[in-house]
Design an enzyme around this catalytic site. Structure first.
Site, PDB file in Angstrom:
ATOM      1  N   CYS A   1       7.388  -0.365  -5.285  1.00 11.80           N
ATOM      2  CA  CYS A   1       6.347  -1.476  -5.584  1.00 11.80           C
ATOM      3  C   CYS A   1       7.267  -2.654  -5.676  1.00 11.80           C
ATOM      4  CB  CYS A   1       5.993  -1.104  -7.104  1.00 11.80           C
ATOM      5  SG  CYS A   1       4.847  -2.645  -7.552  1.00 11.80           S
TER       6      CYS A   1
ATOM      7  N   CYS B   1       0.294  -7.545  -4.390  1.00  9.16           N
ATOM      8  CA  CYS B   1       0.999  -6.263  -3.916  1.00  9.16           C
ATOM      9  C   CYS B   1       2.178  -6.570  -3.278  1.00  9.16           C
ATOM     10  CB  CYS B   1       0.117  -5.289  -3.264  1.00  9.16           C
ATOM     11  SG  CYS B   1       1.014  -3.896  -2.403  1.00  9.16           S
TER      12      CYS B   1
END
Length: 331
Positions: A97, A269
């Site tokens: 991430c 994201c």
């Protein structure tokens, strides 16, 4: 999960920090010496925005050497003392991430786990070691590496000049345009073609013609991909914007929304922004910029692409802010 009446009995007494990177938010649990049992049900409850603290993902802060995670010991020996053990909103594991790594690095610096003036931090992840560096905040035009000073000033609003900015070497990426994939999305009349990009996580990037289409996409429901990827996929929807010529080498620009597997639509994201910029560069051709600005609902990210000769592989960097908003103890 424990049979105790408390749904959080397994993690009771654990110190936590909540933070976000361009409003992609995380709860980070302090488990330096790997004492916690991370049950998916507990993580999902903690991440729930009604029954828990609420977040897109949960991150366990743990020493690589004591984590017991496959490959982490080797990463510790290579200099990555700390491992980012990342879980999606639904409790499932995720490889990487990009926004989470920045917040993770910021917590390490503000809590004294690494030196507050460190200019480079090595972080272990399931996608290998990530190198994180403090960088200039574009809003200030000055260095923001003093993480301790930034933390002492208290929480800051998204995009504030006081945000701490970090650049991550996200490692290698690959793009596969030989596989035809169609993406059906609520709010968009016909299925659209997408291109598959791997940036630590699997992504499918869909180009839209105009901003109205981007806004009309209804991402409460998961997009349907045909064929279905075996490991699932995040889906990024992008609209290209005019490129800047006042930046050395030029700077591409795009707007993006994303549906994350195991989460739903998020405000940002990091690995998805990398995938979006890589796909945009691929579509625009080899002469297009290697620096890209990606505007997401939660703020702005900057991507640097280094492609190989045929443009199907390379390396990528991600730059953006990290903001800490709360801390406490799980009761």
């Amino acid at each position: 999960m424990s049979s105790s009446h408390s749904p959080f009995a397994d993690i009771a007494g654990t110190a936590f920090t909540k933070g976000h990177g361009t409003q992609n938010d995380f709860v980070l649990l302090a488990d330096d010496d790997s004492a916690l049992a991370m049950h998916p049900e507990t993580i999902a409850l903690l991440a729930d925005r009604r029954s828990g603290l609420g977040c897109d993902g949960v991150i366990r802060i743990v020493r690589s050497a004591s984590s017991g995670i496959p490959g982490a010991l080797g990463q510790a020996e290579a200099g990555a003392e700390w491992f980012m053990d990342y879980y999606n909103h639904d409790g499932s594991l995720s490889e990487m991430c990009g926004n989470g790594v920045r917040v993770f690095a910021h917590v390490l610096a503000t809590t004294g786990r690494v030196a507050a003036d460190a200019r480079e931090i090595l972080i272990g992840t399931r996608d290998g070691i990530k190198t994180v560096r403090t960088v200039l905040n574009p809003a200030l035009g000055m260095q923001t590496g003093d993480a301790t000073a930034a933390a002492s000033a208290g929480p800051t609003p998204p995009g504030s000049a006081a945000d701490s900015w970090y650049t991550i070497d996200m490692g290698e990426w690959s793009l596969d345009d030989s596989d035809d994939v169609l993406v059906s999305t609520s709010g968009i009349e016909v299925p659209r073609p997408g291109v598959r990009v791997e940036t630590g996580n699997p992504h499918t990037v869909v180009a839209l013609a105009e901003s109205a289409e981007l806004e009309s996409a209804e991402l409460r429901d998961a997009p349907v991909l045909d064929p279905v990827p075996p490991q699932g996929s995040n889906v990024e929807y992008i609209v290209m914007e005019p490129m800047r010529s006042d930046v050395a080498g030029g700077e591409g620009a795009l707007r993006m929304r994303v549906f994350e597997r195991g989460v739903g639509e998020t405000r940002s994201c990091g690995t998805g922004a990398c995938a979006a910029a890589i796909a945009a560069h691929h579509w625009a051709g080899p002469a297009s910029p290697l620096q890209w600005r990606v505007d997401v609902p939660g703020g702005q990210l900057r991507i640097g692409i280094t492609p190989n000769e045929d443009g199907t592989r390379g390396r990528v960097t991600l730059s953006g802010p990290a903001v800490l908003v709360a801390s406490g103890t799980i009761s």
